[in-house]
Design a protein around this motif. Sequence first.
Motif, PDB file in Angstrom:
ATOM      1  N   ALA A  32       0.830  -1.207   0.000  1.00 40.19           N
ATOM      2  CA  ALA A  32       0.000   0.000   0.000  1.00 40.19           C
ATOM      3  C   ALA A  32       0.863   1.255   0.000  1.00 40.19           C
ATOM      4  CB  ALA A  32      -0.949  -0.007   1.201  1.00 40.19           C
ATOM      5  N   VAL A  33       1.999   1.218   0.668  1.00 35.66           N
ATOM      6  CA  VAL A  33       2.884   2.384   0.722  1.00 35.66           C
ATOM      7  C   VAL A  33       3.477   2.664  -0.661  1.00 35.66           C
ATOM      8  CG1 VAL A  33       4.966   3.345   1.789  1.00 35.66           C
ATOM      9  CG2 VAL A  33       3.386   1.973   3.155  1.00 35.66           C
ATOM     10  N   VAL A  34       3.862   1.609  -1.372  1.00 32.90           N
ATOM     11  CA  VAL A  34       4.382   1.778  -2.737  1.00 32.90           C
ATOM     12  C   VAL A  34       3.290   2.370  -3.625  1.00 32.90           C
ATOM     13  CG1 VAL A  34       5.211   0.555  -4.802  1.00 32.90           C
ATOM     14  CG2 VAL A  34       6.144  -0.029  -2.555  1.00 32.90           C
ATOM     15  N   LEU A  35       2.084   1.841  -3.518  1.00 32.23           N
ATOM     16  CA  LEU A  35       0.976   2.376  -4.311  1.00 32.23           C
ATOM     17  C   LEU A  35       0.737   3.857  -3.982  1.00 32.23           C
ATOM     18  CD1 LEU A  35      -1.508  -0.610  -4.064  1.00 32.23           C
ATOM     19  CD2 LEU A  35      -0.339   0.195  -6.133  1.00 32.23           C
ATOM     20  N   GLY A  36       0.754   4.184  -2.708  1.00 32.35           N
ATOM     21  CA  GLY A  36       0.563   5.567  -2.301  1.00 32.35           C
ATOM     22  C   GLY A  36       1.623   6.483  -2.883  1.00 32.35           C
ATOM     23  N   HIS A  37       2.860   6.018  -2.897  1.00 33.24           N
ATOM     24  CA  HIS A  37       3.948   6.827  -3.459  1.00 33.24           C
ATOM     25  C   HIS A  37       3.724   7.048  -4.955  1.00 33.24           C
ATOM     26  CE1 HIS A  37       7.978   8.581  -3.168  1.00 33.24           C
ATOM     27  NE2 HIS A  37       8.147   8.120  -4.397  1.00 33.24           N
ATOM     28  N   LEU A  38       3.281   6.010  -5.643  1.00 28.54           N
ATOM     29  CA  LEU A  38       3.058   6.120  -7.087  1.00 28.54           C
ATOM     30  C   LEU A  38       1.822   6.943  -7.433  1.00 28.54           C
ATOM     31  CD1 LEU A  38       4.076   2.540  -8.258  1.00 28.54           C
ATOM     32  CD2 LEU A  38       5.319   4.694  -8.645  1.00 28.54           C
ATOM     33  N   SER A  39       0.992   7.250  -6.436  1.00 25.32           N
ATOM     34  CA  SER A  39      -0.181   8.090  -6.713  1.00 25.32           C
ATOM     35  C   SER A  39       0.246   9.489  -7.144  1.00 25.32           C
ATOM     36  CB  SER A  39      -1.114   8.155  -5.504  1.00 25.32           C
ATOM     37  OG  SER A  39      -0.529   8.904  -4.461  1.00 25.32           O
ATOM     38  N   GLY A  40       1.472   9.872  -6.826  1.00 24.76           N
ATOM     39  CA  GLY A  40       2.005  11.168  -7.237  1.00 24.76           C
ATOM     40  C   GLY A  40       2.569  11.169  -8.642  1.00 24.76           C
ATOM     41  N   GLY A  41       2.577  10.015  -9.302  1.00 29.51           N
ATOM     42  CA  GLY A  41       3.104   9.913 -10.663  1.00 29.51           C
ATOM     43  C   GLY A  41       4.123   8.799 -10.783  1.00 29.51           C
ATOM     44  N   ALA A  42       4.505   8.521 -12.008  1.00 33.57           N
ATOM     45  CA  ALA A  42       5.461   7.452 -12.297  1.00 33.57           C
ATOM     46  C   ALA A  42       6.792   7.719 -11.593  1.00 33.57           C
ATOM     47  CB  ALA A  42       5.679   7.327 -13.801  1.00 33.57           C
ATOM     48  N   ALA A  43       7.483   6.645 -11.253  1.00 31.08           N
ATOM     49  CA  ALA A  43       8.774   6.764 -10.578  1.00 31.08           C
ATOM     50  C   ALA A  43       9.657   5.588 -10.969  1.00 31.08           C
ATOM     51  CB  ALA A  43       8.580   6.788  -9.063  1.00 31.08           C
ATOM     52  N   GLY A  44      10.938   5.831 -10.944  1.00 32.02           N
ATOM     53  CA  GLY A  44      11.912   4.776 -11.182  1.00 32.02           C
ATOM     54  C   GLY A  44      12.251   4.065  -9.880  1.00 32.02           C
ATOM     55  N   PHE A  45      12.987   2.966 -10.002  1.00 30.95           N
ATOM     56  CA  PHE A  45      13.333   2.162  -8.833  1.00 30.95           C
ATOM     57  C   PHE A  45      14.092   2.985  -7.798  1.00 30.95           C
ATOM     58  CE2 PHE A  45      15.721  -0.783  -6.278  1.00 30.95           C
ATOM     59  CZ  PHE A  45      14.833  -1.829  -6.069  1.00 30.95           C
ATOM     60  N   ARG A  46      15.114   3.713  -8.224  1.00 32.63           N
ATOM     61  CA  ARG A  46      15.927   4.502  -7.286  1.00 32.63           C
ATOM     62  C   ARG A  46      15.087   5.554  -6.587  1.00 32.63           C
ATOM     63  NH1 ARG A  46      18.409   2.033  -4.802  1.00 32.63           N
ATOM     64  NH2 ARG A  46      19.266   0.410  -6.043  1.00 32.63           N
ATOM     65  N   GLU A 101      -6.700   6.381   0.688  1.00 31.83           N
ATOM     66  CA  GLU A 101      -6.746   7.690   1.351  1.00 31.83           C
ATOM     67  C   GLU A 101      -7.681   7.649   2.556  1.00 31.83           C
ATOM     68  OE1 GLU A 101      -7.781  10.355  -1.829  1.00 31.83           O
ATOM     69  OE2 GLU A 101      -5.878   9.996  -2.850  1.00 31.83           O
ATOM     70  N   GLN A 102      -8.805   6.963   2.429  1.00 23.84           N
ATOM     71  CA  GLN A 102      -9.747   6.822   3.553  1.00 23.84           C
ATOM     72  C   GLN A 102      -9.103   6.041   4.697  1.00 23.84           C
ATOM     73  OE1 GLN A 102     -12.822   7.809   4.302  1.00 23.84           O
ATOM     74  NE2 GLN A 102     -13.197   8.975   2.452  1.00 23.84           N
ATOM     75  N   ILE A 103      -8.390   4.971   4.367  1.00 25.76           N
ATOM     76  CA  ILE A 103      -7.716   4.172   5.402  1.00 25.76           C
ATOM     77  C   ILE A 103      -6.649   5.019   6.092  1.00 25.76           C
ATOM     78  CG2 ILE A 103      -6.178   2.194   5.808  1.00 25.76           C
ATOM     79  CD1 ILE A 103      -7.778   0.761   3.541  1.00 25.76           C
ATOM     80  N   SER A 104      -5.909   5.796   5.316  1.00 24.59           N
ATOM     81  CA  SER A 104      -4.886   6.661   5.894  1.00 24.59           C
ATOM     82  C   SER A 104      -5.506   7.698   6.829  1.00 24.59           C
ATOM     83  CB  SER A 104      -4.114   7.367   4.780  1.00 24.59           C
ATOM     84  OG  SER A 104      -3.158   8.241   5.314  1.00 24.59           O
ATOM     85  N   ARG A 105      -6.601   8.291   6.402  1.00 28.05           N
ATOM     86  CA  ARG A 105      -7.298   9.278   7.241  1.00 28.05           C
ATOM     87  C   ARG A 105      -7.792   8.623   8.530  1.00 28.05           C
ATOM     88  NH1 ARG A 105     -11.166  11.044   3.808  1.00 28.05           N
ATOM     89  NH2 ARG A 105      -9.483  12.000   2.699  1.00 28.05           N
ATOM     90  N   TRP A 106      -8.378   7.441   8.410  1.00 32.29           N
ATOM     91  CA  TRP A 106      -8.852   6.725   9.596  1.00 32.29           C
ATOM     92  C   TRP A 106      -7.688   6.455  10.549  1.00 32.29           C
ATOM     93  CZ3 TRP A 106      -7.406   2.052  11.616  1.00 32.29           C
ATOM     94  CH2 TRP A 106      -8.175   1.605  12.698  1.00 32.29           C
ATOM     95  N   ALA A 107      -6.539   6.020  10.015  1.00 35.57           N
ATOM     96  CA  ALA A 107      -5.378   5.726  10.858  1.00 35.57           C
ATOM     97  C   ALA A 107      -4.883   6.978  11.578  1.00 35.57           C
ATOM     98  CB  ALA A 107      -4.259   5.114  10.017  1.00 35.57           C
ATOM     99  N   GLN A 108      -4.862   8.114  10.878  1.00 35.86           N
ATOM    100  CA  GLN A 108      -4.437   9.360  11.503  1.00 35.86           C
ATOM    101  C   GLN A 108      -5.344   9.736  12.665  1.00 35.86           C
ATOM    102  OE1 GLN A 108      -4.433  12.107   8.250  1.00 35.86           O
ATOM    103  NE2 GLN A 108      -2.413  11.472   7.517  1.00 35.86           N
TER     104      GLN A 108
END
Length: 116
Positions: A32-46, A101-108
Amino acid sequence: MATDSPHTAEACITSSGALARAFRFLGKRWNAVVLGHLSGGAAGFRELSRGLDGISDSVLSDRLSDLVAGGLITRTVDAGPPVAVSYALTERGRALMPALEQISRWAQENLPADGC
């Protein structure tokens, strides 16, 4: 109890089964953290490795493979030079973002901070 209720035993079993499948996949550490990071756009491995504090390269590689196999992200190779590999959310992955995003908000709001 009315039989036309959407909360029949069959609906609960189906819903519970779907929820269990989702969390078997999303509950795998870092997915889920990787998916969340990619929500900002494409990214390379590094870029992913630097942006996800605490994940090893081997675990990141495994998680990216899982997410590609699950159809939530794509892996694109640009022949270059230099050769570049990037990862991006698919339509299925983008469809998951509101729920994450809902799960993240709930956790916060409901879980104590763990020092992160």
